[in-house]
Design a protein around this motif. Structure first.
Motif, PDB file in Angstrom:
ATOM      1  N   TRP A   9      -4.413   7.160   4.726  1.00 50.53           N
ATOM      2  CA  TRP A   9      -4.498   8.606   4.573  1.00 50.53           C
ATOM      3  C   TRP A   9      -4.164   9.242   5.916  1.00 50.53           C
ATOM      4  N   VAL A  10      -3.274  10.235   5.895  1.00 52.11           N
ATOM      5  CA  VAL A  10      -2.734  10.831   7.114  1.00 52.11           C
ATOM      6  C   VAL A  10      -3.086  12.313   7.184  1.00 52.11           C
ATOM      7  N   TYR A  11      -3.686  12.723   8.286  1.00 53.81           N
ATOM      8  CA  TYR A  11      -3.965  14.145   8.470  1.00 53.81           C
ATOM      9  C   TYR A  11      -2.835  14.805   9.259  1.00 53.81           C
ATOM     10  N   ARG A  12      -2.759  16.125   9.128  1.00 55.52           N
ATOM     11  CA  ARG A  12      -1.706  16.906   9.766  1.00 55.52           C
ATOM     12  C   ARG A  12      -2.201  17.463  11.095  1.00 55.52           C
ATOM     13  N   ARG A  13      -1.476  17.150  12.154  1.00 57.74           N
ATOM     14  CA  ARG A  13      -1.878  17.653  13.470  1.00 57.74           C
ATOM     15  C   ARG A  13      -1.422  19.087  13.698  1.00 57.74           C
ATOM     16  N   GLN A  14      -0.284  19.461  13.116  1.00 52.06           N
ATOM     17  CA  GLN A  14       0.234  20.822  13.295  1.00 52.06           C
ATOM     18  C   GLN A  14      -0.211  21.688  12.114  1.00 52.06           C
ATOM     19  N   SER A  15      -1.500  21.860  11.979  1.00 50.98           N
ATOM     20  CA  SER A  15      -2.066  22.617  10.856  1.00 50.98           C
ATOM     21  C   SER A  15      -3.104  23.592  11.381  1.00 50.98           C
ATOM     22  N   SER A  16      -3.253  24.703  10.664  1.00 55.48           N
ATOM     23  CA  SER A  16      -4.295  25.670  11.021  1.00 55.48           C
ATOM     24  C   SER A  16      -5.684  25.150  10.667  1.00 55.48           C
ATOM     25  N   GLY A  19       0.815  -1.201   0.000  1.00 55.76           N
ATOM     26  CA  GLY A  19       0.000   0.000   0.000  1.00 55.76           C
ATOM     27  C   GLY A  19       0.853   1.258   0.000  1.00 55.76           C
ATOM     28  N   THR A  20       0.182   2.388   0.041  1.00 57.22           N
ATOM     29  CA  THR A  20       0.867   3.677   0.022  1.00 57.22           C
ATOM     30  C   THR A  20       0.366   4.538   1.181  1.00 57.22           C
ATOM     31  N   ILE A  21       1.113   5.591   1.483  1.00 58.61           N
ATOM     32  CA  ILE A  21       0.718   6.564   2.488  1.00 58.61           C
ATOM     33  C   ILE A  21       0.449   7.888   1.784  1.00 58.61           C
ATOM     34  N   ARG A  22      -0.762   8.395   1.954  1.00 59.01           N
ATOM     35  CA  ARG A  22      -1.143   9.679   1.380  1.00 59.01           C
ATOM     36  C   ARG A  22      -1.321  10.686   2.514  1.00 59.01           C
ATOM     37  N   TYR A  23      -0.780  11.880   2.311  1.00 61.85           N
ATOM     38  CA  TYR A  23      -0.850  12.901   3.344  1.00 61.85           C
ATOM     39  C   TYR A  23      -1.817  14.004   2.948  1.00 61.85           C
ATOM     40  N   SER A  24      -2.470  14.559   3.948  1.00 60.65           N
ATOM     41  CA  SER A  24      -3.324  15.722   3.721  1.00 60.65           C
ATOM     42  C   SER A  24      -2.495  16.849   3.111  1.00 60.65           C
ATOM     43  N   ALA A  25      -3.097  17.562   2.179  1.00 55.76           N
ATOM     44  CA  ALA A  25      -2.411  18.687   1.525  1.00 55.76           C
ATOM     45  C   ALA A  25      -2.503  19.966   2.349  1.00 55.76           C
ATOM     46  N   SER A  26      -3.076  19.900   3.534  1.00 57.96           N
ATOM     47  CA  SER A  26      -3.254  21.092   4.362  1.00 57.96           C
ATOM     48  C   SER A  26      -1.904  21.668   4.790  1.00 57.96           C
ATOM     49  N   PRO A  27      -1.793  22.999   4.848  1.00 56.32           N
ATOM     50  CA  PRO A  27      -0.550  23.606   5.340  1.00 56.32           C
ATOM     51  C   PRO A  27      -0.295  23.184   6.780  1.00 56.32           C
ATOM     52  N   HIS A  28       0.977  22.985   7.116  1.00 54.97           N
ATOM     53  CA  HIS A  28       1.299  22.511   8.450  1.00 54.97           C
ATOM     54  C   HIS A  28       2.708  22.923   8.835  1.00 54.97           C
ATOM     55  N   ASP A  29       2.989  22.872  10.116  1.00 55.14           N
ATOM     56  CA  ASP A  29       4.321  23.171  10.635  1.00 55.14           C
ATOM     57  C   ASP A  29       5.091  21.875  10.859  1.00 55.14           C
ATOM     58  N   HIS A  30       6.390  21.936  10.605  1.00 54.93           N
ATOM     59  CA  HIS A  30       7.262  20.805  10.909  1.00 54.93           C
ATOM     60  C   HIS A  30       7.773  20.947  12.338  1.00 54.93           C
ATOM     61  N   ARG A  31       7.787  19.837  13.061  1.00 54.51           N
ATOM     62  CA  ARG A  31       8.270  19.855  14.431  1.00 54.51           C
ATOM     63  C   ARG A  31       9.766  19.566  14.455  1.00 54.51           C
ATOM     64  N   TRP A  32      10.458  20.193  15.377  1.00 49.41           N
ATOM     65  CA  TRP A  32      11.913  20.092  15.418  1.00 49.41           C
ATOM     66  C   TRP A  32      12.398  18.657  15.639  1.00 49.41           C
ATOM     67  N   TYR A  33      11.576  17.827  16.278  1.00 53.87           N
ATOM     68  CA  TYR A  33      12.027  16.475  16.625  1.00 53.87           C
ATOM     69  C   TYR A  33      11.637  15.417  15.598  1.00 53.87           C
ATOM     70  N   ASP A  34      10.983  15.816  14.512  1.00 53.64           N
ATOM     71  CA  ASP A  34      10.518  14.821  13.543  1.00 53.64           C
ATOM     72  C   ASP A  34      11.668  13.964  13.006  1.00 53.64           C
ATOM     73  N   ARG A  35      12.759  14.602  12.612  1.00 58.89           N
ATOM     74  CA  ARG A  35      13.889  13.846  12.066  1.00 58.89           C
ATOM     75  C   ARG A  35      14.504  12.918  13.112  1.00 58.89           C
ATOM     76  N   ALA A  36      14.535  13.389  14.350  1.00 59.98           N
ATOM     77  CA  ALA A  36      15.162  12.590  15.412  1.00 59.98           C
ATOM     78  C   ALA A  36      14.386  11.311  15.696  1.00 59.98           C
ATOM     79  N   THR A  37      13.091  11.298  15.392  1.00 59.12           N
ATOM     80  CA  THR A  37      12.274  10.119  15.690  1.00 59.12           C
ATOM     81  C   THR A  37      12.276   9.088  14.571  1.00 59.12           C
ATOM     82  N   VAL A  38      12.895   9.388  13.441  1.00 58.80           N
ATOM     83  CA  VAL A  38      12.855   8.477  12.293  1.00 58.80           C
ATOM     84  C   VAL A  38      13.396   7.088  12.636  1.00 58.80           C
TER      85      VAL A  38
END
Length: 228
Positions: free
Chosen positions: A115-122, A3-22
């Motif tokens: 399908w993935v929604y963005r939590r850090q979005s307006s 399968g695939t992962i599709r992300y919401s196209a909504s504008p969102h902020d990147h969190r500083w720790y996202d890369r560290a959690t990979v």
């Protein structure tokens, strides 16, 4: 088929720790896949009522369809829907937080698109999902009590159903043998060669649905599964 992962196209902020959690996210997905695969590969699933009647209803849809159940059945559902027709298989809904990401890639390895929604979005998560459902008659799957309180329908489900004019399908899963944790929350882990039975309710119109309607419909399927 992966399968695939599709992300919401909504504008969102990147969190500083996202890369560290990979690395942690990658290890968790591998661990989940290693645990689930033997059960997914060897499980025998039956449907109550039969799968053919459900597939006919889903294929004839003119509106979105939301399958919903409790978070306790998450991994059991991965196994239960293995032989469900791929063209109408529910698309799980996730978010871009670390706990959801710990499962997403492993779920795609079992053939599910997410399908993935963005939590850090307006734009609120509910509105992101409504916009997605309105863009096509999608079939999606929701774990209605994710994040707690568990076993209780939250207002977001009926709100999404009403605003997207979706149909709702409640379902519960019974499996044997199974490891069912009771603490800190109820959660089922599939075992090899499990017999799985999916109890589903007739699709109902979500355009006027209430929290109480959703709760009653799902509680009925859970009761059937427990008596099953």
């Amino acid at each position: 088929m992966r399968g695939t992962i599709r992300y919401s196209a909504s504008p969102h902020d990147h969190r500083w720790y996202d890369r560290a959690t990979v690395p942690l996210v990658a290890v968790c997905n591998l661990a989940v896949a290693a645990w689930v695969f033997p059960g997914w590969r060897t499980a025998h699933t039956s449907w109550n009522p039969d799968l053919e009647s459900l597939a006919r209803v889903v294929r004839a849809r003119s509106k979105p369809i939301i399958f919903y159940t409790w978070n306790a059945y998450e991994l059991l559902s991965v196994c239960a829907f293995r032989d469900y027709p791929a063209d109408i298989r529910p698309m799980p809904i996730g978010h871009d937080g670390i706990l959801s990401r710990m499962l997403q890639h492993s779920t795609t390895w079992f053939g599910y698109s997410i399908w993935v929604y963005r939590r850090q979005s307006s734009i609120r998560a509910k509105d992101q999902l409504v916009d997605f459902l309105r863009s096509g008659p999608y079939v999606v799957g929701l774990f209605a009590d994710s994040g707690g309180p568990y076993g209780i329908i939250k207002p977001g489900l009926p709100e999404v159903a009403r605003e997207s004019e979706a149909m709702l399908v409640p379902f519960a899963v019974s499996a044997s043998p199974v490891v069912m944790l009771r603490w800190p929350r109820k959660y089922g882990f599939p075992l090899p060669f499990s017999s799985i039975e999916v109890f589903w309710g007739q699709p109902f119109d979500g355009s006027t649905v209430t929290v109480e309607d959703c709760q009653k419909a799902l509680d009925m399927q859970v009761k059937r599964a427990s008596e099953g």
